[in-house]
Design an enzyme around this catalytic site. Sequence first.
Site, PDB file in Angstrom:
ATOM      1  N   ALA A 244       0.882  -1.342   0.057  1.00  0.00           N
ATOM      2  CA  ALA A 244      -0.045   0.002   0.064  1.00  0.00           C
ATOM      3  C   ALA A 244       0.991   1.197  -0.116  1.00  0.00           C
ATOM      4  O   ALA A 244       0.364   2.506   0.181  1.00  0.00           O
ATOM      5  CB  ALA A 244      -0.862   0.135   1.219  1.00  0.00           C
ATOM      6  N   ALA A 245       1.973   1.091  -0.285  1.00  0.00           N
ATOM      7  CA  ALA A 245       3.246   2.262  -0.117  1.00  0.00           C
ATOM      8  C   ALA A 245       2.627   3.536  -1.236  1.00  0.00           C
ATOM      9  O   ALA A 245       2.484   4.574  -1.030  1.00  0.00           O
ATOM     10  CB  ALA A 245       4.439   1.968  -0.638  1.00  0.00           C
ATOM     11  N   GLY A 246       2.218   3.121  -2.540  1.00  0.00           N
ATOM     12  CA  GLY A 246       1.777   4.069  -3.440  1.00  0.00           C
ATOM     13  C   GLY A 246       0.500   4.736  -3.047  1.00  0.00           C
ATOM     14  O   GLY A 246       0.307   5.880  -3.281  1.00  0.00           O
ATOM     15  N   ASP A 247      -0.455   3.715  -2.527  1.00  0.00           N
ATOM     16  CA  ASP A 247      -1.846   4.302  -2.030  1.00  0.00           C
ATOM     17  C   ASP A 247      -1.715   5.264  -1.040  1.00  0.00           C
ATOM     18  O   ASP A 247      -2.203   6.185  -0.969  1.00  0.00           O
ATOM     19  CB  ASP A 247      -2.768   3.264  -1.555  1.00  0.00           C
TER      20      ASP A 247
END
Length: 313
Positions: A244-247
């Site tokens: 979920a880093a990009g989110d």
Amino acid sequence: MIIVFGSINIDLVARVAVLPRAGETVAGPGYEVIPGGKGANQALAARRAGAEVAMVGAVGRDGFAGPALALLGEAGVDLAGVAPVDAPTGVAFIAVDERGENQIVVAAGANAAARAAALDSLAPGPRDTLLMQWEVPEAEIVAAARWARDRGLRIMLNRAPAGPVSPDLAALLDVVVVNEHEVLALGAGLDHVGSDPDAVAAPITQRHRLAGAVTLGAEGAICWADGIRHESPAYPVDVVDTTAAGDTFCGALAAALDRRRGLETALEFAAAAGSLACGRHGAQTSIPDLAAIDAAAAILAEQRNPPHRRTTP
């Protein structure tokens, strides 16, 4: 306020020693059931980063719907715009290896029934933000962007999964966010092909008069706007899961811009949030809160402007 129009999923996550190659089966010790979906992840990230958030999307009338919305509800995200439909709640099948890298297969399910018309139930102000991704139908994304443009909202698009954006849609956007792989597909769609993120992002942002942020993993993030390049390093963490880093980056960036932070400060805030998400397992379970993001962002800001370099007004 931030209005998120996008996907809502349940993630089925398996830990494996190595990710499978084509045609290969690998075994894991078990799996977890975790709320996810790019839209829901970004809504929760924006909320935990301090913004007021409304979620618009669709879930099924099944046993996954409640768990998919649970953390959003607990955080105080407005869920009135989430419609129950006669399709299964979206599911993502995720394998995560020992380095924190992942492979993801997404089954859209109810997300294919998300409709921009549901936005009509909201009464946004001209200082609000519409945040979107690419896990709902493209026609609905375009309709949502037109809805937001008619009302004077800031329009932010995370073009993920990777793919092109039509010039007509790009003309409606204020901010586009991609990673170092997605930016190449974005450039191809907007008649600019290259292999360097800066070489692709800079002309796109100038041509379409928008801000373009590119996440670069361990190298941090860059953002081009008005011909000016901004950058932020990543905050150092022991990486266990990048799911979920990009989110988290997107939600935090939207929250920072919503609070009218300058682009450089907002980029550091988002880079700190995305980095922190890599230090915990899961999608929504890895998203940090405001206090943690502020502390990490302050360290990044200190690196950019250490005390001995500051000038007294």
